[in-house]
Design a protein around this motif. Structure first.
Motif, PDB file in Angstrom:
ATOM      1  N   ILE A   1       0.835  -1.202   0.000  1.00 28.33           N
ATOM      2  CA  ILE A   1       0.000   0.000   0.000  1.00 28.33           C
ATOM      3  C   ILE A   1       0.868   1.249   0.000  1.00 28.33           C
ATOM      4  CG2 ILE A   1      -1.724   1.310   1.300  1.00 28.33           C
ATOM      5  CD1 ILE A   1      -2.872  -1.300   2.291  1.00 28.33           C
ATOM      6  N   ASP A   2       1.977   1.218   0.736  1.00 30.70           N
ATOM      7  CA  ASP A   2       2.879   2.366   0.810  1.00 30.70           C
ATOM      8  C   ASP A   2       3.439   2.699  -0.572  1.00 30.70           C
ATOM      9  OD1 ASP A   2       4.340   4.374   2.360  1.00 30.70           O
ATOM     10  OD2 ASP A   2       6.109   3.197   1.822  1.00 30.70           O
ATOM     11  N   GLU A   3       3.818   1.681  -1.336  1.00 27.43           N
ATOM     12  CA  GLU A   3       4.336   1.908  -2.689  1.00 27.43           C
ATOM     13  C   GLU A   3       3.255   2.494  -3.599  1.00 27.43           C
ATOM     14  OE1 GLU A   3       6.164  -1.521  -4.337  1.00 27.43           O
ATOM     15  OE2 GLU A   3       7.586  -1.774  -2.689  1.00 27.43           O
ATOM     16  N   ALA A   4       2.029   2.018  -3.431  1.00 25.63           N
ATOM     17  CA  ALA A   4       0.926   2.510  -4.267  1.00 25.63           C
ATOM     18  C   ALA A   4       0.650   3.986  -4.005  1.00 25.63           C
ATOM     19  CB  ALA A   4      -0.332   1.681  -4.012  1.00 25.63           C
ATOM     20  N   ILE A   5       0.604   4.377  -2.720  1.00 31.84           N
ATOM     21  CA  ILE A   5       0.288   5.778  -2.423  1.00 31.84           C
ATOM     22  C   ILE A   5       1.502   6.690  -2.664  1.00 31.84           C
ATOM     23  CG2 ILE A   5      -1.545   5.183  -0.810  1.00 31.84           C
ATOM     24  CD1 ILE A   5       0.313   5.712   1.489  1.00 31.84           C
TER      25      ILE A   5
ATOM     26  N   ILE B   1      -6.079  -0.390  -4.552  1.00 32.43           N
ATOM     27  CA  ILE B   1      -5.811   0.764  -3.684  1.00 32.43           C
ATOM     28  C   ILE B   1      -5.855   2.054  -4.494  1.00 32.43           C
ATOM     29  CG2 ILE B   1      -4.132   1.845  -2.161  1.00 32.43           C
ATOM     30  CD1 ILE B   1      -5.479  -0.653  -1.001  1.00 32.43           C
ATOM     31  N   GLU B   2      -5.270   2.030  -5.677  1.00 36.56           N
ATOM     32  CA  GLU B   2      -5.270   3.225  -6.525  1.00 36.56           C
ATOM     33  C   GLU B   2      -6.683   3.622  -6.922  1.00 36.56           C
ATOM     34  OE1 GLU B   2      -2.707   2.546  -9.842  1.00 36.56           O
ATOM     35  OE2 GLU B   2      -0.990   2.042  -8.573  1.00 36.56           O
ATOM     36  N   ASN B   3      -7.494   2.638  -7.313  1.00 38.67           N
ATOM     37  CA  ASN B   3      -8.869   2.950  -7.740  1.00 38.67           C
ATOM     38  C   ASN B   3      -9.693   3.550  -6.606  1.00 38.67           C
ATOM     39  OD1 ASN B   3      -8.757   2.223 -10.452  1.00 38.67           O
ATOM     40  ND2 ASN B   3      -9.190   0.076 -10.040  1.00 38.67           N
ATOM     41  N   ILE B   4      -9.579   2.958  -5.424  1.00 35.49           N
ATOM     42  CA  ILE B   4     -10.351   3.473  -4.281  1.00 35.49           C
ATOM     43  C   ILE B   4      -9.882   4.875  -3.899  1.00 35.49           C
ATOM     44  CG2 ILE B   4     -10.925   3.116  -1.852  1.00 35.49           C
ATOM     45  CD1 ILE B   4     -10.766   0.133  -2.334  1.00 35.49           C
ATOM     46  N   CYS B   5      -8.565   5.083  -3.887  1.00 31.38           N
ATOM     47  CA  CYS B   5      -8.029   6.402  -3.527  1.00 31.38           C
ATOM     48  C   CYS B   5      -8.405   7.458  -4.564  1.00 31.38           C
ATOM     49  CB  CYS B   5      -6.512   6.331  -3.366  1.00 31.38           C
ATOM     50  SG  CYS B   5      -5.976   5.441  -1.884  1.00 31.38           S
ATOM     51  N   LYS B   6      -8.380   7.090  -5.846  1.00 32.05           N
ATOM     52  CA  LYS B   6      -8.770   8.050  -6.898  1.00 32.05           C
ATOM     53  C   LYS B   6     -10.242   8.412  -6.778  1.00 32.05           C
ATOM     54  CE  LYS B   6      -5.285   6.729 -10.320  1.00 32.05           C
ATOM     55  NZ  LYS B   6      -5.060   6.040 -11.619  1.00 32.05           N
ATOM     56  N   ASN B   7     -11.080   7.407  -6.475  1.00 33.85           N
ATOM     57  CA  ASN B   7     -12.497   7.699  -6.253  1.00 33.85           C
ATOM     58  C   ASN B   7     -12.686   8.618  -5.054  1.00 33.85           C
ATOM     59  OD1 ASN B   7     -14.089   6.440  -8.270  1.00 33.85           O
ATOM     60  ND2 ASN B   7     -13.667   4.449  -7.398  1.00 33.85           N
TER      61      ASN B   7
ATOM     62  N   GLY C   1     -14.133   1.640 -11.877  1.00 32.04           N
ATOM     63  CA  GLY C   1     -13.062   1.529 -10.888  1.00 32.04           C
ATOM     64  C   GLY C   1     -13.409   0.604  -9.737  1.00 32.04           C
ATOM     65  N   LEU C   2     -14.541   0.849  -9.081  1.00 31.57           N
ATOM     66  CA  LEU C   2     -14.935   0.016  -7.945  1.00 31.57           C
ATOM     67  C   LEU C   2     -15.405  -1.361  -8.395  1.00 31.57           C
ATOM     68  CD1 LEU C   2     -16.749   2.623  -5.670  1.00 31.57           C
ATOM     69  CD2 LEU C   2     -14.477   1.626  -5.388  1.00 31.57           C
ATOM     70  N   THR C   3     -15.985  -1.435  -9.601  1.00 31.14           N
ATOM     71  CA  THR C   3     -16.367  -2.745 -10.149  1.00 31.14           C
ATOM     72  C   THR C   3     -15.129  -3.613 -10.327  1.00 31.14           C
ATOM     73  OG1 THR C   3     -18.193  -1.718 -11.352  1.00 31.14           O
ATOM     74  CG2 THR C   3     -17.526  -3.910 -12.047  1.00 31.14           C
ATOM     75  N   LEU C   4     -14.087  -3.014 -10.861  1.00 32.20           N
ATOM     76  CA  LEU C   4     -12.827  -3.735 -11.045  1.00 32.20           C
ATOM     77  C   LEU C   4     -12.217  -4.123  -9.705  1.00 32.20           C
ATOM     78  CD1 LEU C   4     -10.629  -4.681 -13.028  1.00 32.20           C
ATOM     79  CD2 LEU C   4      -9.602  -2.423 -12.849  1.00 32.20           C
ATOM     80  N   ALA C   5     -12.287  -3.202  -8.739  1.00 36.65           N
ATOM     81  CA  ALA C   5     -11.753  -3.498  -7.404  1.00 36.65           C
ATOM     82  C   ALA C   5     -12.479  -4.689  -6.787  1.00 36.65           C
ATOM     83  CB  ALA C   5     -11.882  -2.273  -6.504  1.00 36.65           C
ATOM     84  N   LYS C   6     -13.802  -4.712  -6.913  1.00 39.47           N
ATOM     85  CA  LYS C   6     -14.591  -5.816  -6.356  1.00 39.47           C
ATOM     86  C   LYS C   6     -14.231  -7.133  -7.043  1.00 39.47           C
ATOM     87  CE  LYS C   6     -19.409  -7.078  -5.332  1.00 39.47           C
ATOM     88  NZ  LYS C   6     -19.265  -7.047  -3.870  1.00 39.47           N
TER      89      LYS C   6
ATOM     90  N   LYS D   1      -2.334 -12.786   1.981  1.00 37.74           N
ATOM     91  CA  LYS D   1      -2.164 -13.469   0.698  1.00 37.74           C
ATOM     92  C   LYS D   1      -2.760 -12.583  -0.403  1.00 37.74           C
ATOM     93  CE  LYS D   1      -2.255 -18.183   2.516  1.00 37.74           C
ATOM     94  NZ  LYS D   1      -0.881 -18.470   2.101  1.00 37.74           N
ATOM     95  N   ILE D   2      -1.893 -11.981  -1.217  1.00 36.47           N
ATOM     96  CA  ILE D   2      -2.356 -11.082  -2.257  1.00 36.47           C
ATOM     97  C   ILE D   2      -1.492 -11.215  -3.512  1.00 36.47           C
ATOM     98  CG2 ILE D   2      -3.319  -9.358  -0.682  1.00 36.47           C
ATOM     99  CD1 ILE D   2      -0.789  -7.725  -1.021  1.00 36.47           C
ATOM    100  N   ASN D   3      -2.016 -10.673  -4.598  1.00 35.02           N
ATOM    101  CA  ASN D   3      -1.216 -10.468  -5.796  1.00 35.02           C
ATOM    102  C   ASN D   3      -0.811  -8.995  -5.780  1.00 35.02           C
ATOM    103  OD1 ASN D   3      -1.162  -9.389  -8.779  1.00 35.02           O
ATOM    104  ND2 ASN D   3      -0.717 -11.579  -8.909  1.00 35.02           N
ATOM    105  N   ARG D   4       0.451  -8.739  -5.675  1.00 31.32           N
ATOM    106  CA  ARG D   4       0.953  -7.378  -5.427  1.00 31.32           C
ATOM    107  C   ARG D   4       0.457  -6.389  -6.481  1.00 31.32           C
ATOM    108  NH1 ARG D   4       5.495  -6.314  -2.332  1.00 31.32           N
ATOM    109  NH2 ARG D   4       6.201  -4.147  -2.403  1.00 31.32           N
ATOM    110  N   SER D   5       0.607  -6.733  -7.728  1.00 30.87           N
ATOM    111  CA  SER D   5       0.248  -5.820  -8.807  1.00 30.87           C
ATOM    112  C   SER D   5      -1.243  -5.502  -8.815  1.00 30.87           C
ATOM    113  CB  SER D   5       0.665  -6.422 -10.156  1.00 30.87           C
ATOM    114  OG  SER D   5       0.288  -5.593 -11.215  1.00 30.87           O
ATOM    115  N   LEU D   6      -2.086  -6.533  -8.695  1.00 33.16           N
ATOM    116  CA  LEU D   6      -3.531  -6.322  -8.739  1.00 33.16           C
ATOM    117  C   LEU D   6      -4.031  -5.598  -7.493  1.00 33.16           C
ATOM    118  CD1 LEU D   6      -4.826  -9.704 -10.237  1.00 33.16           C
ATOM    119  CD2 LEU D   6      -4.557  -7.510 -11.388  1.00 33.16           C
TER     120      LEU D   6
END
Length: 411
Positions: A259-263, A298-304, A361-366, A288-293
């Motif tokens: 998250i730090d890298e994203a922001i 995080i970017e989509n939610i923050c941009k919204n 954006g949020l559809t993709l996040a979901k 357990k996550i996929n870093r890139s996705l």
């Protein structure tokens, strides 16, 4: 022109799908009520007909008991014996069966005592259904609906139940096929986008390498470095698009670092009047996550959130290890907020409050969180005029150990 009108009609139908569902439900309800009303009308008519048959049956028995003439055989054959579907029992004035009955089913090889008990039980059922008909001063006839009338009475409910089950199954199959088709279109579109972006990104990377080795590097070092970051980001976006439609690699990652890298990437690219804070006490939490996705989410939610705050406000991100099984990520903004009825709608494709937004954006996040990470994303809380909190639920790195202990405890 015709295709344009068809597209507009389809969009209007989709945007008003809630109203369409209610119209379909109302139409189905009217059909159901009409079917039940019509069947009940038939049942009432048949009840009256059977009542008249029993009256005739009682009159025939009474006549047969008090007369001995040439008409007796006709009455016996054409009236008394023709009652082969309406259950009837002759009883005394106290309601005790005399032993005479029509269309009563007895158990095979029943004794006279067992038959009498059966007749007594039947009389109680008949009394609850209809008042007896007085045949003579000392005798009554108890009766109830024929099996045909009983089946007809419940037929519309059985019919509607079968139609309902069939409708639910058909809707489920259709919905699943529609979702599968949407998934194929989505995957095909993203992969084609990634393919089309590949060539210009490779070219941009080559030009940046050229600029780094050219005389302009010293004077424009900062600009070229930022350009390089953007091209790297474009390459990452291309990789993200390539991941859609295929099974991404899910690994144990430090959620705070991701998250730090994203922001860190976002901060210089959004309004300087927006402050993004990431809690410092969660630096060691993993999931357990996929870093890139996940960075994309995080970017989509923050941009919204930035759009909701109109470029001015604050975003706070809290990472909480709820248990060994789950990790929570809460993203809170100070934007316009929303009413509770909008909590689910914000994740629908095409839903947007921006004039030029696509609403994806949020559809993709979901899709990324629930489809690829087996997690959850939802609006935790929101207040109009004060802001919104989105919660992401991720699987912890010790989830398997947690489940193994749970199974051992339950076992």
């Amino acid at each position: 022109m015709k295709n344009k009108f068809q597209d507009l009609a389809a969009i209007d139908l989709y945007s008003n799908r809630g109203s369409v569902k209610w119209l379909i439900f109302l139409f189905s309800l009217i059909i159901s009520i009409g079917s039940i009303y019509y069947t009940n009308t038939l049942v009432e008519e048949l009840k009256e007909r059977e009542r008249k048959q029993i009256d005739l049956y009682a009159s025939a028995l009474e006549y047969a008991a008090s007369n001995m003439d040439d008409n007796l055989n006709f009455i016996n054959q054409e009236i008394i014996m023709q009652n082969n579907n309406i259950p009837a029992i002759i009883a005394d004035i106290e309601g005790n069966p005399t032993g005479e009955s029509r269309n009563i089913k007895f158990k095979p090889n029943s004794t006279e005592e067992e038959k009498l008990e059966t007749l007594e039980r039947e009389i109680k059922l008949m009394q609850a259904e209809y008042d007896p008909i007085q045949m003579t001063e000392d005798l009554l006839i108890f009766y109830r609906n024929s099996e045909l009338l009983t089946r007809l009475k419940y037929y519309p409910y059985v019919q509607l139940s079968v139609i309902l089950v069939f409708g639910i199954l058909a809707y489920a199959v259709f919905n699943q096929s529609k979702i599968a088709e949407q998934n194929r279109v989505w995957a095909g579109l993203t992969k084609e986008t990634a393919h089309q972006l590949g060539t210009p990104i490779a070219s941009l990377m080559a030009w940046i390498d050229y600029l780094k080795n050219s005389p302009v590097w010293e004077e424009n070092q900062e600009v070229i470095s930022e350009m390089d970051k953007d091209v790297v980001k474009l390459r990452m976006v291309t990789e993200r698009f390539s991941s859609i439609g295929s099974k991404p690699s899910i690994q144990d990652e430090n959620v705070y670092q991701v998250i730090d890298e994203a922001i860190t990437y976002l901060r210089p690219r959004i309004s300087s009047k927006v402050d993004i804070q990431l809690n410092k006490y969660a630096e060691d939490i993993e999931a357990k996550i996929n870093r890139s996705l996940f960075e994309w989410v995080i970017e989509n939610i923050c941009k919204n959130a930035v759009d909701a705050m109109k470029g001015q406000g604050s975003i706070s991100i809290d990472i909480v290890k709820e248990s060994e099984r789950y990790v929570f990520v809460d993203i809170t903004d100070t934007g316009r907020g929303m009413e509770k009825k909008m909590y689910k709608k914000v994740f629908h494709p095409g839903f947007t409050t921006r004039q030029r937004g696509w609403g994806l954006g949020l559809t993709l996040a979901k899709r990324i969180i629930e489809g690829y990470h087996s997690g959850k994303i939802f609006v935790k809380s929101s207040e109009v005029g004060k802001g919104t909190t989105f919660r992401i639920v991720l699987n912890g790195v010790n989830e398997q150990a947690y489940e193994a202990r749970s199974e051992g405890f339950l076992g």
